[in-house]
Design a protein around this motif. Structure first.
Motif, short mmCIF file in Angstrom:
data_model
loop_
_atom_site.label_atom_id
_atom_site.label_comp_id
_atom_site.label_asym_id
_atom_site.label_seq_id
_atom_site.Cartn_x
_atom_site.Cartn_y
_atom_site.Cartn_z
N ALA A 196 0.81 -1.22 0.00
CA ALA A 196 0.00 0.00 0.00
C ALA A 196 0.84 1.27 0.00
O ALA A 196 0.30 2.36 -0.14
CB ALA A 196 -0.93 0.00 1.22
N ASP A 197 2.16 1.15 0.19
CA ASP A 197 3.04 2.31 0.20
C ASP A 197 3.73 2.41 -1.14
O ASP A 197 4.59 1.58 -1.47
CB ASP A 197 4.06 2.16 1.33
N ILE A 198 3.36 3.41 -1.94
CA ILE A 198 3.76 3.47 -3.35
C ILE A 198 4.52 4.75 -3.62
O ILE A 198 4.10 5.83 -3.21
CB ILE A 198 2.52 3.36 -4.27
N TRP A 199 5.64 4.62 -4.33
CA TRP A 199 6.46 5.76 -4.74
C TRP A 199 6.63 5.71 -6.26
O TRP A 199 6.64 4.63 -6.85
CB TRP A 199 7.85 5.70 -4.13
N VAL A 200 6.78 6.87 -6.88
CA VAL A 200 7.23 6.93 -8.27
C VAL A 200 8.75 7.05 -8.24
O VAL A 200 9.29 8.02 -7.71
CB VAL A 200 6.60 8.13 -9.01
N MET A 201 9.44 6.05 -8.79
CA MET A 201 10.89 5.98 -8.66
C MET A 201 11.64 6.39 -9.92
O MET A 201 12.81 6.77 -9.85
CB MET A 201 11.32 4.55 -8.28
N GLY A 202 11.01 6.28 -11.09
CA GLY A 202 11.74 6.64 -12.29
C GLY A 202 10.88 6.52 -13.53
O GLY A 202 9.72 6.08 -13.49
N LEU A 203 11.45 6.94 -14.66
CA LEU A 203 10.74 6.87 -15.93
C LEU A 203 11.76 6.63 -17.04
O LEU A 203 12.77 7.33 -17.13
CB LEU A 203 9.98 8.17 -16.20
N TYR A 204 11.49 5.62 -17.85
CA TYR A 204 12.31 5.33 -19.03
C TYR A 204 11.45 5.64 -20.25
O TYR A 204 10.31 5.17 -20.36
CB TYR A 204 12.73 3.87 -19.04
N VAL A 205 11.98 6.43 -21.18
CA VAL A 205 11.23 6.79 -22.39
C VAL A 205 12.17 6.75 -23.58
O VAL A 205 13.24 7.37 -23.58
CB VAL A 205 10.61 8.20 -22.29
N ASP A 206 11.81 5.98 -24.59
CA ASP A 206 12.40 6.16 -25.91
C ASP A 206 11.25 6.37 -26.88
O ASP A 206 10.09 6.43 -26.47
CB ASP A 206 13.32 4.98 -26.29
N GLN A 207 11.55 6.49 -28.18
CA GLN A 207 10.48 6.80 -29.12
C GLN A 207 9.57 5.62 -29.38
O GLN A 207 8.57 5.76 -30.09
CB GLN A 207 11.08 7.30 -30.44
N GLN A 208 9.87 4.47 -28.79
CA GLN A 208 9.06 3.29 -29.02
C GLN A 208 8.23 2.89 -27.81
O GLN A 208 7.16 2.32 -27.95
CB GLN A 208 9.96 2.11 -29.41
N ARG A 209 8.71 3.24 -26.64
CA ARG A 209 8.00 2.80 -25.44
C ARG A 209 8.30 3.75 -24.28
O ARG A 209 9.26 4.51 -24.32
CB ARG A 209 8.43 1.38 -25.07
#
Length: 749
Positions: A146-159
């Protein structure tokens, strides 16, 4: 289509968003165009003719805009179940509603759903209407814990892959209100759309892209070893998304043992869009953890924008944003937390002020020192009966005491009242790159005890925090005989800026190179079960000047804090001015602009003159003065130069006047900008030996050169505080927060 000129009467942010909607092809297009044309003064009939809609439609959206602004435009003409329901959008609006738990009926009206549908979504995500979120996120498979953090984001032009972190139990209600607004979400959306909308380079496809993602996840697992990590695919333009996901999971299991099995893969909830889900996760993070302030997501937006700025300039590289440490990862630094809790003062505050008027009376007594009830009524505008009632209550609680009676020209003698200094105490802790200072002061500002400890700027954050905790505990122990448990109000902490006040995080101050996004408030609260307030050091010093200075500081002023760096604190309109991010007072850039000192890229230079111990000793050495046995830039060398200047050494005098002149140029900008007539100088490097040089040079500059110099005389005065100005000021922020009468406006953060 409206023209591109700004619409009259519309706030700039609202106008920019309406322009974006008007240029899109969607449900918001007509609504935005109606508002933009109406803002130009067009009548409903003319707008209807231009847009090819009915006058009733134009009137509807004009009225919704006038009644609810942008939120009114988002409402659908009627409630009911639409063709598709984005559950994550409902979650986002629920969490970001005022108070963090919007009523289901209000959310239903806003998004155009039935009340029953919204209530069902809240139950499915486990969002209690009247409690802190303990969510169940229905990804496929669901996120555990129940304890949730946003830790990161990976983005390329496909996904795009969102990296979430979970722990088994929720951390409890947030200690700060959510400060992540729609402006942050909109900026993030635009940055993501810009990255997503570019052509896909050949090097970004296939195995290369998969391997880049795997390397990113491995780095995340190593960087965040204490939190379970989950990779949620937001979008993937490949046709074989499911097969790719399983391949990535298999590849993840081939990583080194330290990361094997650490990251699990998930797909979006069946009833959520990628955009809605991203917003919902950010809202969950921001409302559950005070460490997750808007700063984290502004950093993410900046990373995406930087990627967009360099696209096409070289080989392709995906966006690999990874969040810095969260507070839980520093648990190992909290040695002896249980003992600290038992040994520290409980901080149970028995002083509960019942009204704004009580604060007004206390402030009047504090400024006057000793004052009769009749004089209080005259100065505050309160009735005599109200003042007498409030005074009786404050006397009964020990906050006020009666002074010696005064003879009256007629009638019975009058009995003045004054603050009882021993009624309340606070601890102030100043964290400086060279020295830690802890003080305990009473309600009158008298020092009960002082403790100091030298430190190195290169010390590791864990050891630094440990030493600060030990010093604060030592000061509380030394003051134990003078401080009542029921009168100890809390701990104020002064730190070098910049600082994120909403989360209590110190953001890599220039002279503390080892500190990088350290959640100091979170760590200190684990040691001291009492209120803890973090303030920027120059602002804390200004608060202390106002509190201790009484009626001498009853008007607007700027405090120039000469420490390891020069900062400023502003007291305007009867209250401390912190600014939008609580980082007002960055004085160095003002000096650089006044002296036309900029770097090659146009950024204001970090002036050595705004670091007195470095600049004064360096200039004096170049002038021929030597400080025996002291390293240049040290406190000892600075004090040696001060003694030489007081003795008349020309090199020392010239060095001090040059630095004071640079500071004076920045002070001139403050005086002209704010139209103030009082500057106060203080801080650890405003010593008796050097005081006259700073007072003379700065006083001359701010009186000879201002634009309105014929209308005012600017007084430049010494601080009433000692060399422990920031520590005393930090303790004073506790008194200020408890007793100062303030009409609540914009929330801090």
């Amino acid at each position: 289509m409206p023209d591109a000129q700004p619409a009259g009467g519309l706030p700039p942010e609202a106008h920019a968003r309406l322009r974006r909607w008007a240029q899109q092809d969607g449900p918001m297009t007509t609504r935005a165009r109606v508002v933009l044309l109406a803002a130009q003064g067009l009548r409903d009939a003319e707008i209807a003719r231009r847009l090819g809609v009915s006058r009733q439609t134009v009137g509807t959206w004009r009225h919704r805009w006038q009644g609810a602004g942008l939120a009114g435009l988002r409402q659908r003409p009627r409630t009911g179940r639409p063709a598709t329901v984005d559950e994550a959008e409902v979650v986002t609006r629920t969490l970001l509603a005022p108070g963090g738990s919007g009523a289901s009926r209000a959310i239903a009206r806003e998004v155009g759903l039935s009340h029953a549908t919204v209530a069902a979504i809240r139950r499915r995500w486990r969002l209690a209407p009247d409690g802190p979120p303990a969510p169940h996120v229905p990804t496929r498979p669901p996120l555990p814990g129940a304890d949730i953090w946003v830790m990161g984001l990976y983005v390329d032009q496909q996904r795009a892959v969102l990296l979430a972190g979970t722990r088994p139990a929720a951390s409890g209600p947030a200690t700060a209100a959510a400060v992540i607004g729609e402006d942050v979400l909109d900026g993030l959306d635009r940055a993501l759309d810009a990255v997503r909308g570019t052509a896909v380079p050949r090097t970004a496809t296939g195995a290369d892209g998969t391997q880049a993602l795997i390397r990113y996840l491995a780095a995340a697992a190593e960087h965040h070893p204490d939190i379970a990590l989950h990779a949620v695919t937001l979008w993937d333009t490949a046709q074989d998304t499911a097969r790719r996901t399983h391949q990535e999971a298999d590849a993840a299991r081939t990583r080194p043992p330290a990361a094997a099995g650490r990251v699990t893969f998930h797909q979006l909830p069946a009833r959520s869009t990628w955009r809605g889900f991203l917003h919902a996760m950010i809202a969950l993070d921001g409302t559950s953890h005070p460490e997750s302030s808007r700063r984290v997501y502004l950093d993410l937006t900046s990373a995406l924008e930087r990627h967009g700025a360099v696209r096409g300039a070289g080989p392709y590289a995906p966006v690999c944003w990874l969040r810095g440490h969260v507070a839980e990862h520093l648990r190992a630094l909290r040695t002896g937390a249980g003992a600290a809790r038992r040994g520290a003062s409980s901080g149970v505050n028995q002083i509960d002020l019942g009204s704004f008027n009580e604060c007004v009376v206390i402030e009047t007594v504090r400024l006057s020192g000793s004052i009769t009830r009749g004089e209080i009524a005259h100065r505050t505008g309160l009735t005599q009966q109200s003042v007498s009632r409030i005074a009786r209550s404050l006397l009964d609680r020990g906050i006020l005491v009666e002074d010696a009676q005064r003879r009256a020209t007629s009638g019975k003698p009058r009995t003045p009242v004054r603050l009882c200094g021993t009624a309340a105490h606070a601890l102030g802790l100043h964290i400086d790159p060279e020295v830690l200072t802890a003080v305990v002061i009473d309600l009158d500002g008298s020092l009960v005890c002082t403790c100091t400890r030298p430190v190195s700027a290169e010390i590791e954050p864990g050891e630094f925090v440990g030493q600060a905790v030990a010093l604060a505990r030592e000061a509380l122990e030394n003051a134990r005989g003078a401080v009542r448990d029921d009168g100890f109000l809390g701990i104020g902490v002064a730190v070098p800026g910049p600082v994120d006040i909403a989360s209590g995080t110190v953001l890599a101050p220039p002279l503390l190179s080892a500190w990088d996004d350290l959640p100091l408030l979170y760590l200190l609260k684990d040691h001291f079960p009492c209120p803890v307030i973090i303030e920027k050091d120059s602002l804390a010093a200004a608060a202390g000047e106002r509190w201790i200075g009484r009626d001498r500081r009853a008007r607007d002023f700027a405090y120039l804090y000469l420490g390891t760096g020069v900062g400023s604190g502003l007291y305007l309109n009867g209250d401390l001015y912190r600014g939008v991010s609580a980082n007002a007072g960055e004085f160095g850039q003002l000096c650089a602009l006044a002296l036309h000192r900029v770097d090659a890229d146009g950024r204001p230079e970090i002036l050595p003159e705004c670091n007195p111990p470095v600049s004064v000793t360096g200039l004096a050495a170049r002038g021929g003065l030597r400080a025996p046995g002291a390293a240049l830039g040290s406190t000892a060398a600075y004090r040696a130069v001060g003694r030489a200047a007081a003795a008349g050494d020309p090199a020392a005098v010239a060095a001090l006047r040059e630095v004071a002149g640079a500071v004076g140029r920045g002070a001139l900008g403050l005086v002209d900008l704010l139209d103030i007539d009082l500057l106060v100088l203080g801080g650890p490097f405003f010593t008796e030996d050097v005081a006259e040089f700073y007072l003379d040079e700065i006083g001359r500059t701010v009186n000879d050169f201002p634009t309105a110099r014929r209308l005012r005389r600017v007084e430049v005065e010494r601080s009433v505080l000692s060399a422990e100005a920031a520590a005393v000021g930090a303790a004073s922020t506790i008194f200020h927060a408890t007793f100062a009468p303030r009409l609540r406006g914009r929330a801090r953060g």
